[in-house]
Design a protein around this motif. Sequence first.
Motif, PDB file in Angstrom:
ATOM      1  N   MET A 139       0.911  -1.133   0.066  1.00 53.85           N
ATOM      2  CA  MET A 139      -0.069   0.014  -0.023  1.00 53.85           C
ATOM      3  C   MET A 139       0.764   1.289  -0.009  1.00 53.85           C
ATOM      4  O   MET A 139       0.703   2.187  -0.723  1.00 53.85           O
ATOM      5  CB  MET A 139      -0.877  -0.027   1.167  1.00 53.85           C
ATOM      6  N   SER A 140       2.038   1.329   0.908  1.00 50.23           N
ATOM      7  CA  SER A 140       2.665   2.569   1.058  1.00 50.23           C
ATOM      8  C   SER A 140       3.512   2.733  -0.451  1.00 50.23           C
ATOM      9  O   SER A 140       3.525   3.726  -0.828  1.00 50.23           O
ATOM     10  CB  SER A 140       3.699   2.281   1.989  1.00 50.23           C
ATOM     11  N   GLN A 141       4.025   1.652  -1.084  1.00 48.81           N
ATOM     12  CA  GLN A 141       4.667   1.930  -2.202  1.00 48.81           C
ATOM     13  C   GLN A 141       3.909   2.234  -3.175  1.00 48.81           C
ATOM     14  O   GLN A 141       4.167   3.173  -4.239  1.00 48.81           O
ATOM     15  CB  GLN A 141       5.239   0.639  -2.726  1.00 48.81           C
ATOM     16  N   THR A 142       2.423   1.761  -3.380  1.00 49.73           N
ATOM     17  CA  THR A 142       1.462   2.204  -4.635  1.00 49.73           C
ATOM     18  C   THR A 142       1.150   3.828  -4.260  1.00 49.73           C
ATOM     19  O   THR A 142       1.208   4.507  -5.159  1.00 49.73           O
ATOM     20  CB  THR A 142       0.191   1.279  -4.355  1.00 49.73           C
ATOM     21  N   LEU A 143       0.847   4.119  -2.886  1.00 51.82           N
ATOM     22  CA  LEU A 143       0.426   5.521  -2.664  1.00 51.82           C
ATOM     23  C   LEU A 143       1.524   6.571  -2.889  1.00 51.82           C
ATOM     24  O   LEU A 143       1.308   7.685  -3.051  1.00 51.82           O
ATOM     25  CB  LEU A 143      -0.027   5.567  -1.502  1.00 51.82           C
ATOM     26  N   THR A 144       2.850   5.853  -2.808  1.00 54.33           N
ATOM     27  CA  THR A 144       3.844   7.002  -3.062  1.00 54.33           C
ATOM     28  C   THR A 144       3.781   7.700  -4.256  1.00 54.33           C
ATOM     29  O   THR A 144       3.870   8.786  -4.521  1.00 54.33           O
ATOM     30  CB  THR A 144       5.306   6.284  -2.954  1.00 54.33           C
ATOM     31  N   ASP A 145       3.576   6.712  -5.433  1.00 58.30           N
ATOM     32  CA  ASP A 145       3.363   7.291  -6.590  1.00 58.30           C
ATOM     33  C   ASP A 145       1.937   8.154  -6.945  1.00 58.30           C
ATOM     34  O   ASP A 145       2.168   9.042  -7.383  1.00 58.30           O
ATOM     35  CB  ASP A 145       3.337   6.320  -7.579  1.00 58.30           C
ATOM     36  N   GLU A 146       1.024   7.567  -6.453  1.00 57.97           N
ATOM     37  CA  GLU A 146      -0.351   7.811  -6.434  1.00 57.97           C
ATOM     38  C   GLU A 146      -0.383   9.509  -5.933  1.00 57.97           C
ATOM     39  O   GLU A 146      -1.295  10.231  -6.374  1.00 57.97           O
ATOM     40  CB  GLU A 146      -1.372   7.083  -6.033  1.00 57.97           C
ATOM     41  N   LEU A 147      -0.005   9.519  -4.731  1.00 54.85           N
ATOM     42  CA  LEU A 147       0.117  10.971  -4.014  1.00 54.85           C
ATOM     43  C   LEU A 147       0.953  12.029  -4.378  1.00 54.85           C
ATOM     44  O   LEU A 147       0.811  13.081  -3.752  1.00 54.85           O
ATOM     45  CB  LEU A 147      -0.084  10.476  -2.513  1.00 54.85           C
ATOM     46  N   SER A 148       1.912  11.648  -5.247  1.00 55.61           N
ATOM     47  CA  SER A 148       3.230  12.577  -5.295  1.00 55.61           C
ATOM     48  C   SER A 148       2.720  13.812  -6.134  1.00 55.61           C
ATOM     49  O   SER A 148       3.099  14.822  -5.701  1.00 55.61           O
ATOM     50  CB  SER A 148       4.280  11.712  -6.426  1.00 55.61           C
ATOM     51  N   GLU A 149       1.621  13.787  -6.826  1.00 51.23           N
ATOM     52  CA  GLU A 149       1.056  15.003  -7.537  1.00 51.23           C
ATOM     53  C   GLU A 149       0.487  16.049  -6.426  1.00 51.23           C
ATOM     54  O   GLU A 149       0.353  17.209  -6.739  1.00 51.23           O
ATOM     55  CB  GLU A 149      -0.220  14.453  -8.485  1.00 51.23           C
ATOM     56  N   TYR A 150       0.311  15.661  -5.335  1.00 54.14           N
ATOM     57  CA  TYR A 150      -0.235  16.573  -4.219  1.00 54.14           C
ATOM     58  C   TYR A 150       0.711  17.025  -3.379  1.00 54.14           C
ATOM     59  O   TYR A 150       0.663  17.857  -2.542  1.00 54.14           O
ATOM     60  CB  TYR A 150      -1.251  15.607  -3.405  1.00 54.14           C
ATOM     61  N   GLY A 151       2.091  16.593  -3.791  1.00 56.51           N
ATOM     62  CA  GLY A 151       3.164  16.965  -2.669  1.00 56.51           C
ATOM     63  C   GLY A 151       3.227  16.177  -1.515  1.00 56.51           C
ATOM     64  O   GLY A 151       3.611  16.628  -0.313  1.00 56.51           O
ATOM     65  N   ILE A 152       2.876  14.882  -1.435  1.00 55.61           N
ATOM     66  CA  ILE A 152       2.523  14.181  -0.227  1.00 55.61           C
ATOM     67  C   ILE A 152       3.636  13.097  -0.413  1.00 55.61           C
ATOM     68  O   ILE A 152       3.737  12.259  -1.304  1.00 55.61           O
ATOM     69  CB  ILE A 152       0.950  13.679  -0.123  1.00 55.61           C
ATOM     70  N   LYS A 153       4.385  12.973   0.731  1.00 56.41           N
ATOM     71  CA  LYS A 153       5.629  11.932   0.773  1.00 56.41           C
ATOM     72  C   LYS A 153       4.980  10.903   1.679  1.00 56.41           C
ATOM     73  O   LYS A 153       4.297  10.938   2.674  1.00 56.41           O
ATOM     74  CB  LYS A 153       6.854  12.445   1.355  1.00 56.41           C
ATOM     75  N   VAL A 154       5.179   9.479   1.158  1.00 56.93           N
ATOM     76  CA  VAL A 154       4.717   8.334   1.948  1.00 56.93           C
ATOM     77  C   VAL A 154       5.837   7.671   2.382  1.00 56.93           C
ATOM     78  O   VAL A 154       6.862   6.985   1.402  1.00 56.93           O
ATOM     79  CB  VAL A 154       3.823   7.375   1.026  1.00 56.93           C
ATOM     80  N   TYR A 155       5.975   7.221   3.656  1.00 58.14           N
ATOM     81  CA  TYR A 155       7.128   6.290   4.225  1.00 58.14           C
ATOM     82  C   TYR A 155       6.677   5.099   4.580  1.00 58.14           C
ATOM     83  O   TYR A 155       5.442   5.177   4.978  1.00 58.14           O
ATOM     84  CB  TYR A 155       7.973   7.217   5.206  1.00 58.14           C
ATOM     85  N   CYS A 156       7.595   4.122   4.561  1.00 55.53           N
ATOM     86  CA  CYS A 156       7.145   2.884   5.145  1.00 55.53           C
ATOM     87  C   CYS A 156       8.445   2.433   6.026  1.00 55.53           C
ATOM     88  O   CYS A 156       9.608   2.591   5.295  1.00 55.53           O
ATOM     89  CB  CYS A 156       6.656   1.819   3.932  1.00 55.53           C
TER      90      CYS A 156
END
Length: 236
Positions: A161-178
């Motif tokens: 989930m984290s890896q998928t959302l890293t790409d999906e949310l990048s357009e909003y300037g949101i960084k996802v860490y796991c």
Amino acid sequence: MKTCVITGTGSGIGREVAILLSHAKEYEHIAMLGRNVEAMKVTENLMDETGKDISVWDIDFQYPEKIPAIIEAIYEKYGSIDCLLNIAGYTDPQSLLQTTLDNMEMTYKVNVFSPFLLIRESVKYMKKSGGKILNVASTAGMTPRPGWLSYSSSKASIISMSQTLTDELSEYGIKVYCVSPGRCATKLRKRLAPNEDPTTIMQPRDVAEVICNLISNEESCLDGQNIVIRKQIKKH
């Protein structure tokens, strides 16, 4: 003023993160979510409340459908959600033939469905100005763990989930860490390995320090990875 939402602060890694975060400058508002209000109040008493607005929100993550209303209430109280830390976890380790559907459902409600809803609802507000999301998985989600089916598979889901959302949310300037901690002296670890001496393994503060470094303003390039946290124990 920035707001950080944290789960799992009643003990262990979450408690240590909350304490460290209360001394940091990044987040003035800290919202702690969980079902053990008394334990979270103990954590609050250990925090530095100077210049901070710390609040405790009562929610049992086996009822994830209650999450949207709480996230909305936190946003209404503070006016922003800038960071989300999914640290809470659950386990009832059983072998395949002993694992029931109820066991799987309970584990996934706490470990997967609740983080999913917390992320989805937080992103509704976070996408306006960017932010950080950090999910705590486990090395148990990376390798075979016989007897831990529900727990290890739920943590593998968090990594994906984290890896998928890293790409999906990048357009909003949101960084996802796991982060995937190895053996760490928490209540959850005690259920997985009841005969283990907790003094011989990694401590919650060790993991908390890594988490706080990742969500600091200075960190900007370690998102999108499954960051393994292990501490080498000296053998005598």
